[in-house]
Motif scaffolding. Sequence first.
Motif, PDB file in Angstrom:
ATOM      1  N   HIS A   1      -1.170   4.214   4.446  1.00 47.05           N
ATOM      2  CA  HIS A   1      -2.523   3.797   4.074  1.00 47.05           C
ATOM      3  C   HIS A   1      -2.659   2.278   4.050  1.00 47.05           C
ATOM      4  O   HIS A   1      -3.339   1.714   3.194  1.00 47.05           O
TER       5      HIS A   1
ATOM      6  N   ASP B   1      -8.205   1.616  -1.612  1.00 46.59           N
ATOM      7  CA  ASP B   1      -8.012   2.680  -2.606  1.00 46.59           C
ATOM      8  C   ASP B   1      -6.542   3.043  -2.797  1.00 46.59           C
ATOM      9  O   ASP B   1      -6.192   3.741  -3.749  1.00 46.59           O
ATOM     10  N   HIS B   2      -5.694   2.569  -1.894  1.00 46.27           N
ATOM     11  CA  HIS B   2      -4.268   2.893  -1.955  1.00 46.27           C
ATOM     12  C   HIS B   2      -3.417   1.640  -2.176  1.00 46.27           C
ATOM     13  O   HIS B   2      -2.212   1.658  -1.909  1.00 46.27           O
TER      14      HIS B   2
ATOM     15  N   CYS C   1       6.724   2.128   0.997  1.00 42.91           N
ATOM     16  CA  CYS C   1       5.361   1.595   1.014  1.00 42.91           C
ATOM     17  C   CYS C   1       5.121   0.872   2.327  1.00 42.91           C
ATOM     18  O   CYS C   1       6.042   0.616   3.104  1.00 42.91           O
TER      19      CYS C   1
ATOM     20  N   TYR D   1       0.841  -1.195   0.000  1.00 43.48           N
ATOM     21  CA  TYR D   1       0.000   0.000   0.000  1.00 43.48           C
ATOM     22  C   TYR D   1       0.880   1.250   0.000  1.00 43.48           C
ATOM     23  O   TYR D   1       2.048   1.210   0.415  1.00 43.48           O
ATOM     24  N   GLU D   2       0.301   2.349  -0.439  1.00 41.89           N
ATOM     25  CA  GLU D   2       0.980   3.631  -0.315  1.00 41.89           C
ATOM     26  C   GLU D   2       1.267   3.891   1.166  1.00 41.89           C
ATOM     27  O   GLU D   2       0.476   3.538   2.042  1.00 41.89           O
TER      28      GLU D   2
END
Length: 225
Positions: free
Chosen positions: A160, A165-166, A197, A156-157
Amino acid sequence: MLSSRFRYLPDHFSLSSNQAVRLDMRGEPENKRHRVSMALFADLDNNGRRDILLAMTHLDEEDRLQPLVLRNEGNTDGIPQFSAPPLDKLAFYCTMPTADFDRDGRMDVFMATWHDTLDNYLFRNVTDGGNYLTVSVEGNGENYNLMGIGAVIRLYETGHVNEDDHLLGRGDVVIGQGYSSGDEARVHFGLGYVESCDVAVSWQEAEIIKEKVKVNRHLTLKPED
């Protein structure tokens, strides 16, 4: 969706509902047909989009032997688009496991065959590309197998974790995909320009989270982490 019409070796291959790329040799004379025994996804240029690799070779514009890669050019209206190299000089191969043989962060390709008329080739990936992260999971050999087989890894970003959504990518730890080939028990992620990440691992009842992971390296996680 990646699909093939499979008898022992398929002679029909298509991509997605709009058939952005289509190899269909059924209308060709028998001696010009090129059947595909194996297809898999791999991010060969580390741009964060998985390309499609077929168990075939072709000759490039300089008549050099190359593995047949359908490069992922991104999405149009939610549908992945792939570009193909020239398809007029193809050769069939039995199988094509991928791995980072030289540990430079790029997935290399081993074209293997048991036919005495063909040679085996190890193609070193020298493609200019983006950042990457490879992840493996180690068990204790009791409740968890030593190689992490079955673990699901998601990236994930940063900041997040577990937010869909990430999501940057998902991979399962497996040691076999495709026809007559095996894989390392590690998952490779191409990440483009991403520099860090969050990593989440789901494995049986274990949940492992590692935040702010720097890229361009290999990460090993354990259920007790």
